[in-house]
Design a protein around this motif. Sequence first.
Motif, PDB file in Angstrom:
ATOM      1  N   UNK A 291       0.849  -1.196   0.000  1.00  9.00           N
ATOM      2  CA  UNK A 291       0.000   0.000   0.000  1.00  9.00           C
ATOM      3  C   UNK A 291       0.883   1.244   0.000  1.00  9.00           C
ATOM      4  N   UNK A 292       0.396   2.293  -0.654  1.00 10.43           N
ATOM      5  CA  UNK A 292       1.126   3.568  -0.646  1.00 10.43           C
ATOM      6  C   UNK A 292       0.931   4.247   0.702  1.00 10.43           C
ATOM      7  N   UNK A 293       2.043   4.706   1.296  1.00  9.63           N
ATOM      8  CA  UNK A 293       1.936   5.332   2.618  1.00  9.63           C
ATOM      9  C   UNK A 293       2.590   6.710   2.681  1.00  9.63           C
ATOM     10  N   UNK A 550       5.826  20.630   0.483  1.00  9.14           N
ATOM     11  CA  UNK A 550       4.696  20.758  -0.439  1.00  9.14           C
ATOM     12  C   UNK A 550       4.420  19.430  -1.141  1.00  9.14           C
ATOM     13  N   UNK A 551       5.487  18.716  -1.458  1.00 10.09           N
ATOM     14  CA  UNK A 551       5.333  17.414  -2.111  1.00 10.09           C
ATOM     15  C   UNK A 551       4.613  16.434  -1.191  1.00 10.09           C
ATOM     16  N   UNK A 552       5.003  16.423   0.084  1.00 10.71           N
ATOM     17  CA  UNK A 552       4.347  15.534   1.050  1.00 10.71           C
ATOM     18  C   UNK A 552       2.871  15.898   1.220  1.00 10.71           C
ATOM     19  N   UNK A 553       2.595  17.198   1.276  1.00  7.13           N
ATOM     20  CA  UNK A 553       1.199  17.644   1.424  1.00  7.13           C
ATOM     21  C   UNK A 553       0.374  17.284   0.197  1.00  7.13           C
ATOM     22  N   UNK A 554       0.988  17.457  -0.984  1.00  5.98           N
ATOM     23  CA  UNK A 554       0.256  17.152  -2.215  1.00  5.98           C
ATOM     24  C   UNK A 554       0.014  15.666  -2.347  1.00  5.98           C
ATOM     25  N   UNK A 560      -5.826  10.979  -0.704  1.00  3.22           N
ATOM     26  CA  UNK A 560      -7.049  11.071   0.102  1.00  3.22           C
ATOM     27  C   UNK A 560      -8.044   9.994  -0.338  1.00  3.22           C
ATOM     28  N   UNK A 561      -8.829   9.506   0.632  1.00  3.90           N
ATOM     29  CA  UNK A 561      -9.702   8.363   0.359  1.00  3.90           C
ATOM     30  C   UNK A 561     -10.767   8.662  -0.699  1.00  3.90           C
ATOM     31  N   UNK A 562     -11.238   9.889  -0.751  1.00  3.95           N
ATOM     32  CA  UNK A 562     -12.280  10.173  -1.737  1.00  3.95           C
ATOM     33  C   UNK A 562     -12.249  11.651  -2.115  1.00  3.95           C
ATOM     34  N   UNK A 563     -12.907  11.929  -3.226  1.00  5.69           N
ATOM     35  CA  UNK A 563     -13.055  13.303  -3.692  1.00  5.69           C
ATOM     36  C   UNK A 563     -14.343  13.845  -3.086  1.00  5.69           C
ATOM     37  N   UNK A 564     -14.287  14.982  -2.401  1.00  2.00           N
ATOM     38  CA  UNK A 564     -15.443  15.534  -1.691  1.00  2.00           C
ATOM     39  C   UNK A 564     -16.385  16.258  -2.652  1.00  2.00           C
ATOM     40  N   UNK A 565     -17.677  16.422  -2.247  1.00  2.28           N
ATOM     41  CA  UNK A 565     -18.603  17.208  -3.065  1.00  2.28           C
ATOM     42  C   UNK A 565     -18.086  18.623  -3.325  1.00  2.28           C
ATOM     43  N   UNK A 566     -17.392  19.214  -2.328  1.00  3.52           N
ATOM     44  CA  UNK A 566     -16.839  20.543  -2.533  1.00  3.52           C
ATOM     45  C   UNK A 566     -15.808  20.570  -3.646  1.00  3.52           C
ATOM     46  N   UNK A 651     -10.511  15.533 -11.454  1.00  5.52           N
ATOM     47  CA  UNK A 651      -9.952  16.042 -10.196  1.00  5.52           C
ATOM     48  C   UNK A 651      -8.719  15.230  -9.810  1.00  5.52           C
ATOM     49  N   UNK A 652      -8.826  13.898  -9.939  1.00  3.10           N
ATOM     50  CA  UNK A 652      -7.670  13.055  -9.633  1.00  3.10           C
ATOM     51  C   UNK A 652      -6.508  13.392 -10.555  1.00  3.10           C
ATOM     52  N   UNK A 653      -6.783  13.599 -11.837  1.00  2.00           N
ATOM     53  CA  UNK A 653      -5.732  13.942 -12.789  1.00  2.00           C
ATOM     54  C   UNK A 653      -5.084  15.278 -12.450  1.00  2.00           C
ATOM     55  N   UNK A 654      -5.868  16.222 -11.998  1.00  2.00           N
ATOM     56  CA  UNK A 654      -5.304  17.520 -11.600  1.00  2.00           C
ATOM     57  C   UNK A 654      -4.375  17.357 -10.410  1.00  2.00           C
ATOM     58  N   UNK A 655      -4.798  16.553  -9.435  1.00  6.50           N
ATOM     59  CA  UNK A 655      -3.954  16.333  -8.263  1.00  6.50           C
ATOM     60  C   UNK A 655      -2.661  15.601  -8.647  1.00  6.50           C
ATOM     61  N   UNK A 656      -2.807  14.618  -9.530  1.00  7.22           N
ATOM     62  CA  UNK A 656      -1.627  13.881  -9.981  1.00  7.22           C
ATOM     63  C   UNK A 656      -0.683  14.808 -10.737  1.00  7.22           C
ATOM     64  N   UNK A 657      -1.230  15.671 -11.582  1.00  6.18           N
ATOM     65  CA  UNK A 657      -0.400  16.585 -12.355  1.00  6.18           C
ATOM     66  C   UNK A 657       0.354  17.543 -11.436  1.00  6.18           C
ATOM     67  N   UNK A 658      -0.328  18.044 -10.421  1.00  6.92           N
ATOM     68  CA  UNK A 658       0.327  18.939  -9.463  1.00  6.92           C
ATOM     69  C   UNK A 658       1.433  18.208  -8.712  1.00  6.92           C
ATOM     70  N   UNK A 659       1.116  16.978  -8.266  1.00  5.10           N
ATOM     71  CA  UNK A 659       2.105  16.180  -7.540  1.00  5.10           C
ATOM     72  C   UNK A 659       3.305  15.855  -8.432  1.00  5.10           C
ATOM     73  N   UNK A 660       3.046  15.459  -9.667  1.00  5.84           N
ATOM     74  CA  UNK A 660       4.110  15.111 -10.597  1.00  5.84           C
ATOM     75  C   UNK A 660       4.999  16.317 -10.897  1.00  5.84           C
ATOM     76  N   UNK A 661       4.399  17.479 -11.102  1.00  7.26           N
ATOM     77  CA  UNK A 661       5.176  18.695 -11.380  1.00  7.26           C
ATOM     78  C   UNK A 661       6.036  19.078 -10.190  1.00  7.26           C
TER      79      UNK A 661
END
Length: 972
Positions: A291-293, A550-554, A560-566, A651-661
């Motif tokens: 598992x990713x930790x 910032x990398x750890x936070x991203x 995160x377990x799920x994408x929120x309605x917000x 949304x997942x792709x945006x988070x991945x792109x930010x993390x990757x960058x």
Amino acid sequence: MVLVPSRPKDARAANLNGIFTRVLSGKQSINRQHGKHFLEAICLQLDPVATLQKLMNSTNGQNALRTSLFSDDSAEFLSGYCAKFLTYLQNPDLKTVYVGSFLQGIVNYIVEPPIFWDALVRNVKAKQLSDEALQCFGWLLQELLVLPSDKSWTFYAVARDDAVRDRLDEASRRGVQINLYKIKSIADAGSMPNVSASDEGPGGRHDNDSADISEISILPTINELECPNEPYLRRATEIEIIKHPSRLQAHIDNQFRLLREDMLRELKEELQSLKEPSKRKRKSLVISNLTMVGVKNNDKDCWSLKLQSALDILPPGPGKDRLERVKKLSRNFLRHEAVCCIVTDGRPLILVSLDRDEVNLAEEPPILCVRFPVTKFLHEALVRLKKAETIQLLQLNAPIFAYEPVLKQLQNICWLGLGDEIMAHPTSQLDTRTTWFVNVSSQLLGQELTSSGTGKSYIGALIAKALYLFTSKRVLVLSYTNHALVQFLEDLLDVNIPASDIVRLGSRAKASGRTEPLGLYNQSATKNPHKLDWSVISRKRDEVQMKGQRLANQFAEYHATKVTPGDLMEHSEFDLENPHFLNAFDVPTEDDGMKRVGKGGKTVDKFYLFNRWCRGHDAGVYPEVAEEYPDVWSMSIDDRKATYSRWKDEVLNERVETFSSLGTSFNKEVREITMLFGEKNRAIIRSKRIIGCTTTAAAKYVQDIQAAAPEIVLVEEAGEIHESHVLTALGPDTEQLILIGDHKQLRPKVHYDLSVAKGLGYDADVSMFERLIRKGYPHQTLSEQHRMRPEISALVRELTYPTLTDATETLNRPGLRGFQSNLVFVNHDQPEDSLGDIPDPRDGQTGLSKRNDFEARMTLACVRYLAQQGYNSENIVVLTPYVAQLRHLFDVLSQENDPILNDMDSHDLVKAGLMPSASARLLKRQLRISSIGKFVLFRDVIFKQSSSDPPPFYRQLPRRAKRYCYYHIDPK
């Protein structure tokens, strides 16, 4: 021309120095009117390195420099103040700072945005610049062309512009002509020649296939490994017919593709065996339930992903301290930088490299750290990892580490100083040793062709000594193996080249007692002209720490377990298919301050409309919203589900792109810190006259070596070295290449499908040494051998070297005790076994390894008999061409001896699954056994040959023997 400023004495100089100081401190700003004064002030400073470090480390200084260069686009300004500034940048010391990246940063800064650059180009085409300014323009263009490919491609159009070339060609200044030659070489080589219409060109076969080798990831993708199409490879004859100057770039391109395909063949075979366990040669380590930790990051290494195992995978060991247990484990257990395959939900995902962190491994349960070398495929991998139900890690055994440095450097080659020579078609031939020895010290490319025992290494040492004594040039000495390198460095010491002028790059473990003090790790710089700027390092470390956080936070957000309605509501605002989504989900505000309630009396919150829409309901208590946005609220339930799922993916792709960058930016900062601290080693290397390393190390330390700019490259055993390895050792400053070897012995080792013997024309095992000799390049053959007794040299004369003669010291040696002859052939009728589960790529006929128990036991009897005659087992070597027979000999001879193997043979046995890696490390030094071509020469030798139709490397057997040669030949 390099400007050497004199010490300012007049009032004007004092005023200019004052301007420089005040600008950097922020007490004065530069406007367009005073730009020329600031450029003049820079050029008055006596230390270009210190001056430009101060300037580029100051925001005020950077802004002032740009303002100054952008202040005037007239030919007078460009030919005067700007030309003097560009001349100042040409100080040779600047090129050595931080492996040239410091100067590259300055060059890139002054042309981006291209206001100053465009003004230069316009004035060049208009023929308005002076010859001095033209020389500066040519130098600047040359530097821009060798920037990383993502920055240099925009300048290739200028380099190929006929108007620019014509103007440079008209200049009378010699420096302009030299720059034009290099510009043409780089720019023209950068355009790949068209392939014939019948060929399927590069690109499009899979997601890692490109016409530009710099865009190809060294580590393959899963899509590439599973691709059924043949790779794009060109035959040697196709390269030869390409016209100059494109031939060199086509040759480098093809060498990259051939070497990489050689690497991939073994990797593909290993992955295929994993799919078919019955054919698996060696048990691979598979770790499941991961598992990713989190992420691991510090200022010393690139970031890595943490994968925690659900089970304790550590082998049992004594003691309760887990960290001590990990430290005592074999290094082959989860070997550092080993290539692994991540498997998600039973499907291979991506190849990664292990970051063996002992602290994380000692966790309970253990945490494995993996790095993603393939940045451009990281995004897809992270998306699939996030969605995966199961994650596994497979450790692979293919030796990617030996290929990677060479392949990376092949991608980075822009221009070679000897490019024309190594691709030329010379026909002249030298006749005498005297003529050759004089020429090899002066001609651009010298070659020595010689049989074993003729003293080629000694001659090579004398050449190195002559270059050391009678020139001031620096020599890079190369060999393929560490053993050959150690021997040659000892030869250099024997001819009295001072140890203080020699440095060896590479592992401490591979050095001998005499060469260990030559190691880079044992030396200190007497004087470093470029002292570390600790303010820069401190700032870089702060940036790394900030980006690491910032990398750890991203990662935490990505994981995160799920994408929120917000999250989804915010994302819906930017939906390109329907811009009304956010307004359609916006809960109206009550004018009277009351709160509206829905079904069951529950107060309406801001997600009320969004949640109802997602469930397929109407707008509930807000029917007016549905009436205002019917295109949103009239969507069917299936369309809503599809849109909702698309938003989650986006949304997942945006988070991945930010993390990757962030990860890419973090790695860049870490590499810059590593480069800054590497200045000490570069200073040591620059202080030496002789630099010794293997070809793999030359590619690994290429930046450090090129910072020292060795003018001469001397290659030992050049006939056994891949041409790609020699190409990566050449640099833009190389003036002379000396190759010493024998192409009639072993060729470089490659996969059989790519070899000359296969007959497909790829000829990946033809060294540069052999290729140039075949083309008629001048070379000399040494003809007197000093090693073999006449009975053995007679075989060599008959097979390969008809003019070979015996030195007097080889005559009248005592005979082999207990035998009737010094050369024995044994004929028997005991058949050999062909092992279907053990491939041997060196055998081109069956591709399978062979074993003969009768010969192994006869060898044991011979070894026992030789011991009875008084021969020490340490002076006996047993050779065989087959890896299966090597393992069988090891088992049989172990009954009475402690056989030892060299590193390469141990690796082959482990790779074939015939020996566990632990056993390969516990051997005592008594009786030596080896495969052909991988042994060290000793006085008394038994040769063991087991094949009715011997492979090509059979012919080298007698050349390796010094005193006695004993053959087993099986005609069956």
